[in-house]
Design an enzyme around this catalytic site. Structure first.
Site, PDB file in Angstrom:
ATOM      1  N   GLU A 435     -15.524  -2.758  -0.868  1.00  0.00           N
ATOM      2  CA  GLU A 435     -16.141  -1.702  -1.446  1.00  0.00           C
ATOM      3  C   GLU A 435     -16.379  -0.670  -0.367  1.00  0.00           C
ATOM      4  O   GLU A 435     -17.453   0.204  -0.734  1.00  0.00           O
ATOM      5  CB  GLU A 435     -17.569  -2.161  -2.227  1.00  0.00           C
ATOM      6  CG  GLU A 435     -17.393  -3.204  -3.345  1.00  0.00           C
ATOM      7  CD  GLU A 435     -16.181  -2.487  -4.531  1.00  0.00           C
ATOM      8  OE1 GLU A 435     -15.845  -1.456  -4.424  1.00  0.00           O
ATOM      9  OE2 GLU A 435     -15.813  -3.499  -5.204  1.00  0.00           O
TER      10      GLU A 435
HETATM   11  C1  LIG Z   1     -12.554 -11.077  -0.175  1.00  0.00           C
HETATM   12  C2  LIG Z   1     -11.895  -9.647  -0.461  1.00  0.00           C
HETATM   13  C3  LIG Z   1     -12.113  -8.908  -1.745  1.00  0.00           C
HETATM   14  C4  LIG Z   1     -11.536  -7.499  -1.916  1.00  0.00           C
HETATM   15  N1  LIG Z   1     -11.536  -7.438  -3.032  1.00  0.00           N
HETATM   16  C5  LIG Z   1     -11.074  -6.110  -3.270  1.00  0.00           C
HETATM   17  C6  LIG Z   1     -10.267  -5.762  -4.884  1.00  0.00           C
HETATM   18  O1  LIG Z   1     -10.819  -6.371  -5.847  1.00  0.00           O
HETATM   19  N2  LIG Z   1      -9.955  -4.536  -5.090  1.00  0.00           N
HETATM   20  C7  LIG Z   1      -9.381  -3.813  -3.763  1.00  0.00           C
HETATM   21  O2  LIG Z   1      -8.953  -2.755  -4.194  1.00  0.00           O
HETATM   22  N3  LIG Z   1      -9.718  -4.118  -2.662  1.00  0.00           N
HETATM   23  C8  LIG Z   1     -10.472  -5.411  -2.314  1.00  0.00           C
HETATM   24  N4  LIG Z   1     -10.887  -5.584  -0.988  1.00  0.00           N
HETATM   25  C9  LIG Z   1     -10.236  -4.734   0.144  1.00  0.00           C
HETATM   26  C10 LIG Z   1     -11.429  -4.044   0.868  1.00  0.00           C
HETATM   27  O3  LIG Z   1     -11.946  -3.181   0.155  1.00  0.00           O
HETATM   28  C11 LIG Z   1     -10.846  -3.703   2.274  1.00  0.00           C
HETATM   29  O4  LIG Z   1     -10.832  -4.850   2.799  1.00  0.00           O
HETATM   30  C12 LIG Z   1     -11.804  -2.785   2.844  1.00  0.00           C
HETATM   31  O5  LIG Z   1     -11.807  -1.775   2.070  1.00  0.00           O
HETATM   32  C13 LIG Z   1     -11.265  -2.488   4.322  1.00  0.00           C
HETATM   33  O6  LIG Z   1      -9.732  -2.135   4.366  1.00  0.00           O
HETATM   34  P1  LIG Z   1      -8.749  -2.818   5.352  1.00  0.00           P
HETATM   35  O7  LIG Z   1      -9.314  -4.536   5.277  1.00  0.00           O
HETATM   36  O8  LIG Z   1      -7.545  -2.291   5.184  1.00  0.00           O
HETATM   37  O9  LIG Z   1      -9.595  -2.916   6.929  1.00  0.00           O
HETATM   38  P2  LIG Z   1      -9.195  -1.183   7.647  1.00  0.00           P
HETATM   39  O10 LIG Z   1      -9.396  -0.103   6.438  1.00  0.00           O
HETATM   40  O11 LIG Z   1      -8.090  -1.582   8.410  1.00  0.00           O
HETATM   41  O12 LIG Z   1     -10.651  -1.193   8.464  1.00  0.00           O
HETATM   42  C14 LIG Z   1     -10.606  -2.195   9.741  1.00  0.00           C
HETATM   43  C15 LIG Z   1     -11.771  -1.639  10.555  1.00  0.00           C
HETATM   44  O13 LIG Z   1     -11.997  -0.275  10.850  1.00  0.00           O
HETATM   45  C16 LIG Z   1     -12.900   0.577  10.489  1.00  0.00           C
HETATM   46  N5  LIG Z   1     -12.249   1.957  10.159  1.00  0.00           N
HETATM   47  C17 LIG Z   1     -10.987   2.277   9.321  1.00  0.00           C
HETATM   48  N6  LIG Z   1     -11.011   3.348   8.998  1.00  0.00           N
HETATM   49  C18 LIG Z   1     -12.031   4.034   9.779  1.00  0.00           C
HETATM   50  C19 LIG Z   1     -12.647   5.477  10.023  1.00  0.00           C
HETATM   51  N7  LIG Z   1     -11.830   6.554   9.416  1.00  0.00           N
HETATM   52  N8  LIG Z   1     -13.584   5.485  10.910  1.00  0.00           N
HETATM   53  C20 LIG Z   1     -14.112   4.642  11.328  1.00  0.00           C
HETATM   54  N9  LIG Z   1     -13.982   3.340  11.051  1.00  0.00           N
HETATM   55  C21 LIG Z   1     -12.733   3.274  10.526  1.00  0.00           C
HETATM   56  C22 LIG Z   1     -13.413   0.025   9.469  1.00  0.00           C
HETATM   57  O14 LIG Z   1     -14.709   0.217   9.056  1.00  0.00           O
HETATM   58  C23 LIG Z   1     -13.078  -1.603   9.742  1.00  0.00           C
HETATM   59  O15 LIG Z   1     -14.274  -2.124  10.594  1.00  0.00           O
HETATM   60  C24 LIG Z   1     -11.353  -6.961  -0.950  1.00  0.00           C
HETATM   61  C25 LIG Z   1     -11.271  -7.261   0.442  1.00  0.00           C
HETATM   62  C26 LIG Z   1     -11.537  -8.754   0.695  1.00  0.00           C
HETATM   63  C27 LIG Z   1     -11.482  -9.297   2.026  1.00  0.00           C
END
Ligand SMILES: Cc1cc2nc3c(=O)[nH]c(=O)nc-3n(C[C@H](O)[C@H](O)[C@H](O)COP(=O)(O)OP(=O)(O)OC[C@H]3O[C@@H](n4cnc5c(N)ncnc54)[C@H](O)[C@@H]3O)c2cc1C
Length: 591
Positions: A435
């Site tokens: 989220e």
């Molecule tokens: C168990 C689980 C359930 C989930 N359920 C859903 C779901 O039902 N529907 C759905 O759509 N998604 C879902 N997600 C996805 C979740 O919302 C994403 O994992 C989350 O938004 C982070 O995206 P990412 O994993 O691509 O990490 P990334 O976006 O790659 O982020 C990696 C790190 O970089 C940091 N970061 C990234 N961009 C920036 C920035 N601009 N400035 C500073 N820091 C930054 C982040 O804070 C994080 O620490 C789920 C994830 C998990 C693990």
């Protein structure tokens, strides 16, 4: 492990005055008797159907058998009982056949099911949030076709935002929605991390999907929102043949094993037909209806998972005997229960102040949602908007900390699967990530919510804090706590103003340390709500309330949090206010 009734009644009635919600026409039917009956029904169902399989479903994650997701039967049975009791429709208004409960109750009752089994509750929670989205931004026809089955819990819901290359950065979504001659759309692309994304425990799954219509604006302004059901839904609202949404693979997670999470493919072998919700290119606004509620829900889940750990540790600390009091040299005397040791009590009080502090924050936000949505209160809406990033992030950081303390109270036993505390710790870890990560929440808080409105909402919040401070100053026992909080609250405004000045010329630097502000402000907000609860507890004690231990526990936790925890954020806020460019300017090569 579930909260006692007395505590629930304290939070909802003694503190949040939930009786007064019945003055809103939408909630005229939710008198005290109804509210108490709902709490009892949820407590019973959580204890009888959700709690018993929490450990077993952790050990038996979903499996792919002949291309189908197989879940433990107990998950289906729990959700069938939940459906039977009408809880899927707890937020749906009576005219839709729902229970029409205020969101304050939805939050509290949802929290009970999360506390018992956050993974199984995940199916229900997403379904309710998806139904809400359709209720808020769907067309009348969509409401008629989709809501009855979702309110009844026959169809479940999901939210499909993330893609493998686009998590935090939704502007970079690649999922495409090609217009079809009949007004619908062919959806093509992959969605990653989809919770409850594929299973056989509901008649249909209503995916709410973000995708881009070709030719639209770049970035987030070109995102549209679609309903893409697993099974096509006809004009009468009946589910038919399979749509082109396919499971590509399961994700194997650290925790919440009972809730399936997967990569979904749309339109790979056969078309995935979707229907637009709201206006083209306005999808993010609609999805935020779901996400804002989901963010409060994440906070509640995090606080309640922390709370479950705290209660388990409390029980253990009363039973486990180890050592003797300092000064007792006679080794023939019986060992004492570990709760007799001051350091164990410190850990328990700390865990209580974090878990219950986070819960209070979420319930307070729940009450604001009701005042905004059904009381037409613009101030309440401004406060929900301001507080949402804190409501999502603070309990997920500090509920997790409560889970860690619960393991520590158990000693070596806490590191084993013989006790629930290691599972709860694993389960809570997701909440800082999904989220919108807590890092993203911090930038939202500072950039949009504080600087974006010129501090208006912060001013409204400060007025409410002032009112609590004034009342606490009149209570001799609480006056010192009021002074301690007043000093910290006063330091927040100047720190934000300074960041605002920097933002005018260097936005990246201003936002670089936003997390520090989220952390310090989160503590200040929770300290305020603890003080407010201590006032309510003291009022009840002064009136001769017989629930003495519970009420005195609230005052003790307020004192602990304000005297012991709040000051630890002085240095954090000072570091934020210093606008130190260290992290912004650091050469990645040195890491
Ligand atoms: C168990 C689980 C359930 C989930 N359920 C859903 C779901 O039902 N529907 C759905 O759509 N998604 C879902 N997600 C996805 C979740 O919302 C994403 O994992 C989350 O938004 C982070 O995206 P990412 O994993 O691509 O990490 P990334 O976006 O790659 O982020 C990696 C790190 O970089 C940091 N970061 C990234 N961009 C920036 C920035 N601009 N400035 C500073 N820091 C930054 C982040 O804070 C994080 O620490 C789920 C994830 C998990 C693990």
């Amino acid at each position: 492990m579930l909260p006692p009734r007395d505590d629930l009644h304290f939070w909802l009635y003694d503190w949040l005055q939930a009786d007064t919600l019945a003055a809103m026409p939408a909630f005229a039917h939710v008198d005290r008797e109804t509210g108490v009956a709902m709490i009892d029904a949820a407590l019973d169902l959580a204890a009888s159907h959700f709690l018993p399989h929490a450990a077993a479903s952790d050990q038996n994650p979903p499996k792919l058998v002949d291309g189908k997701v197989e879940l433990m039967p107990a998950i289906r049975e729990a959700l069938a009982a939940y459906r039977e009791a009408g809880f899927f429709g707890m937020e749906a208004p009576a005219e839709e056949g729902g229970l029409g409960l205020p969101y304050t109750f939805v939050a509290a009752l949802g929290g009970l099911f999360s506390c018992a089994n956050v993974a199984t509750n995940g199916y229900a929670f997403l379904t309710q949030a998806a139904a809400n989205l359709i209720r808020e931004v769907g067309s009348d026809e969509q409401k008629r076709r989709f809501l009855p089955a979702m309110n009844e819990g026959r169809w479940f819901g999901t939210m499909c935002l993330s893609e493998p290359q686009a998590g935090s950065s939704l502007a970079d979504l690649r999922c495409v929605a090609e217009p079809l001659p009949d007004g619908r759309y062919a959806i093509r692309g992959n969605k990653m991390w989809i919770s409850s994304g594929d299973h056989e425990i509901a008649e249909n799954i209503v995916h709410l999907v973000l995708a881009k219509i070709p030719g639209g604006p770049a970035g987030t302004k070109g995102i549209s929102l679609f309903i893409v059901p697993r099974r096509h839904v006809d004009a009468e609202g009946k589910a038919g043949a399979r749509n082109g949404v396919r499971l590509i693979g399961l994700n194997h997670k650290l925790g919440t094993h009972g809730q399936v999470n997967c990569l979904l493919g749309f339109g790979e072998e056969e078309p995935a037909i979707g229907e637009l919700v709201g206006a083209p290119h306005d999808g993010l606004r609609g999805m935020f209806v779901m996400m804002n509620e989901a963010r409060i829900g994440v906070g509640i889940g995090a606080a309640m998972t922390g709370y479950g750990g705290y209660r388990a540790a409390l029980t253990y600390a009363k039973e486990r005997r180890q050592g003797r009091k300092p000064g007792e040299r006679d080794a023939t005397t019986p060992m004492v229960p570990i709760i007799e040791h001051a350091d164990v009590r410190r850990m328990l009080l700390k865990a209580k102040s974090f878990a219950e502090g986070g819960l209070a924050l979420c319930l307070y936000a729940g009450r604001l949602v009701d005042e905004a949505k059904h009381g037409g209160d613009a101030e309440a809406q401004a406060l929900v908007d301001l507080l949402t990033p804190i409501v999502k992030a603070w309990p997920s950081d500090y509920g997790q900390e409560a889970n860690s303390l619960a393991i520590q109270v158990h000693g070596g036993a806490g590191y084993t699967r013989d006790f629930p505390v290691e599972r709860l710790w694993r389960e809570n870890r997701i909440n800082a990530i999904h989220e919108g990560t807590n890092g993203i929440q911090a930038m939202d808080l500072l950039g949009r919510k504080l600087l974006g409105d010129g501090g208006k909402a912060f001013g409204l919040l400060s007025k409410r804090v002032e009112a609590t401070l004034a009342a606490a100053r009149a209570d001799a026992a609480l006056a010192p706590l009021a002074e301690a909080l007043a000093a910290r609250w006063a330091a927040l405004g100047p720190a934000v103003l300074k960041a605002g000045k920097v933002a005018a010329t260097d936005l990246e630097l201003a936002l670089a340390n936003a997390y520090l502000l989220l952390d310090a402000m989160g503590h200040a907000v929770v300290a305020w709500l603890w003080l407010d609860q201590a006032l309510a507890a003291n009022r009840a004690l002064a009136a001769g309330d017989v629930r003495r231990a519970m009420l005195e526990g609230k005052v003790a936790a307020a004192r602990y949090f304000i005297d012991w925890e709040l000051p630890t954020k002085d240095a954090v806020l000072a570091r934020f206010a210093s606008v130190d460019p260290l992290c912004r300017d650091l050469d990645p090569a040195v890491l």
